[in-house]
Design a protein around this motif. Structure first.
Motif: not given
Ligand SMILES: [Zn+2]
Length: 460
Positions: A98, A100, A211, A266, A369
């Protein structure tokens, strides 16, 4: 663009080259590629959770691990580079499920809709790789440029961490995520049929995963109608694609798991996970990604200013972010912000929940993240995540296993995630035993990716 192309050309030749990121020049040492490499005298943590093996030798031929065994029993092949790493520890490359890409302008240390450029994304891939994260899954908010980058990386034209992607991802109008991105970086859909169309469009591009953003961000935005995510899951599974969901609430998590979602991306953070969710996740085989480092990210450097003393953080953060994180005015704002209090509560619940799901035997994947915000620093976040998992009550061995073989299984990456004959040589050499102190994963002496030595941090 010219700079990037020049960089690729130099990297391909195996010369010493530099990558510009965060406004600083970073030396990435690519070494001449020998036919074979032998790592001698190492302690091997193979990523499966098995006990470490002492005084081993690992033979790498081209991309693969071709032999592994007690040091005295492994011969050195012809045309080999032999490296004596006596007493050093080898672990598999980390696999972040996970992240970005291309959301942050690193020289300005700010999020921007203009950050998704080839140079910026590729710079991030190199940074992850240099910090021992040899595979990243960019979980949404990718314009279609990502497919071209992934293709060229598979052709060997671009280096850096192995790129997997969820493409744009699916959200509702006015809902999460709160980030401003360009129109072609996300599907903002109105109903189940549009959601199915979005899945079909991404399936055509051969995304690695789908996603979906579900929750209301603590009531600040509308949440996704369950009929929409059920349609996404159904359509994705018809195309043999797994689905990962952005969640916060226990109730959403339960309905998503019942609806067949493959990954909760998450932690559940509004309440303790209960037996009903645990039983459902175990029955369905659903993966749980805690992303503790994301919950901690706004106050990590407020609580730990000492992290800014070493080059491990500063090298990846770059001068702009390093200066801001060290700024006392900024720290005062963060400390006084009510949002910080909420995030501390979120992290505390997330850590309790991780311990609970781990003890119950729920499948746990690795994710941070990283890259979603400037403070979620690529490369650094993953090592912090390992530390927070151990603080939550997992053993260092459990944390390392989750970040390697488990994460590989979650992402259906069968060639990486363990140190074994026949696997791709993605590995880190560490100057310290992470089983006695998990912080030792930061002491990176060398990184091998696809059998090639790609750089070292030499942070000490
Ligand atoms: Zn994310």
């Amino acid at each position: 663009m010219k700079q990037v192309l020049r960089f690729f050309a130099l990297a391909a030749l195996g010369c010493i080259s530099t990558a510009a990121l965060a406004g600083e020049k970073y030396h990435i040492n690519t070494h001449p590629i020998p036919d074979n490499t032998v790592l001698r005298g190492v302690r091997v943590i193979d990523g499966t959770g098995a006990a470490p093996m002492e005084d081993m030798a690992i033979v790498i031929h081209k991309k693969k691990i071709v032999a592994i065994g007690p040091n005295a029993q492994i011969n050195t092949p012809r045309h080999a580079e032999e490296l004596n790493w006596n007493g050093k520890t080898v672990i598999p490359g980390l696999i972040d499920g996970h992240v970005h890409l291309g959301l942050v302008l690193h020289d300005k240390a700010e999020g921007s809709a203009d950050a998704y450029t080839e140079a910026n994304v590729v710079g991030e891939l190199y940074l992850y790789q240099r910090y021992g994260v040899t595979t990243v899954n960019s979980l949404g908010l990718n314009p279609d440029l990502v497919y071209d980058l992934r293709k060229r990386q598979r052709q060997g034209l671009i280096g850096g961490s192995r790129l997997l992607t969820a493409g744009r991802g699916i959200a509702i109008e006015g809902g999460a995520p709160p980030l401003t991105v360009k129109d072609d970086a996300i599907y903002r859909i109105k109903n189940p049929e549009e959601a199915r169309e979005a899945v079909r469009a991404m399936a055509k591009q051969k995304v690695d995963i789908i996603k979906v953003w579900v929750d209301s961000l603590r009531g600040s935005r509308p949440s996704m109608n369950p009929a929409i995510y059920k349609a996404v899951i159904d359509e994705a599974h018809q195309h043999q694609l797994p689905v990962a969901a952005h969640v916060y609430y226990l109730a959403d998590a339960k309905d998503l798991v019942a609806s067949g979602v493959d990954i909760l991306a998450h932690s559940v953070r509004d309440a303790g996970v209960d037996q009903e969710l645990i039983d459902a996740m175990k029955t369905k085989g659903t993966w749980y990604i805690p992303t503790l480092a994301a919950d901690e990210s706004t106050f990590t450097y407020l609580d730990h200013p000492e992290f800014l003393d070493g080059t491990f953080v500063r090298l990846a953060a770059g001068p702009g972010l390093s200066a801001r994180l060290a700024d006392t005015v900024y720290e005062g704002k963060i400390a006084a912000d009510r949002g910080t209090t909420i995030k501390r509560q979120d992290l505390a619940i997330a850590m309790q929940n991780l311990r609970r799901v781990a003890e119950a035997g729920v499948k746990i994947g690795f994710g941070t993240d990283a890259g979603a915000q400037p403070v979620r620093i690529p490369g650094v976040s993953e090592h912090r995540e390992l530390q927070l998992m151990v603080q939550a009550g997992l053993t260092p061995m459990q944390a390392i296993t989750i970040a390697t073989s488990k994460s590989a299984a979650m992402l259906h990456q069968t060639d990486t995630g363990t140190i074994a004959v026949g696997k791709t040589a993605d590995l880190l050499v560490l100057d310290g035993d992470p089983l006695t102190q998990i912080e030792n994963t930061e002491k990176i002496l060398g990184v091998w990716h696809n059998g090639q030595r790609v750089g070292e941090l030499a942070t000490k």
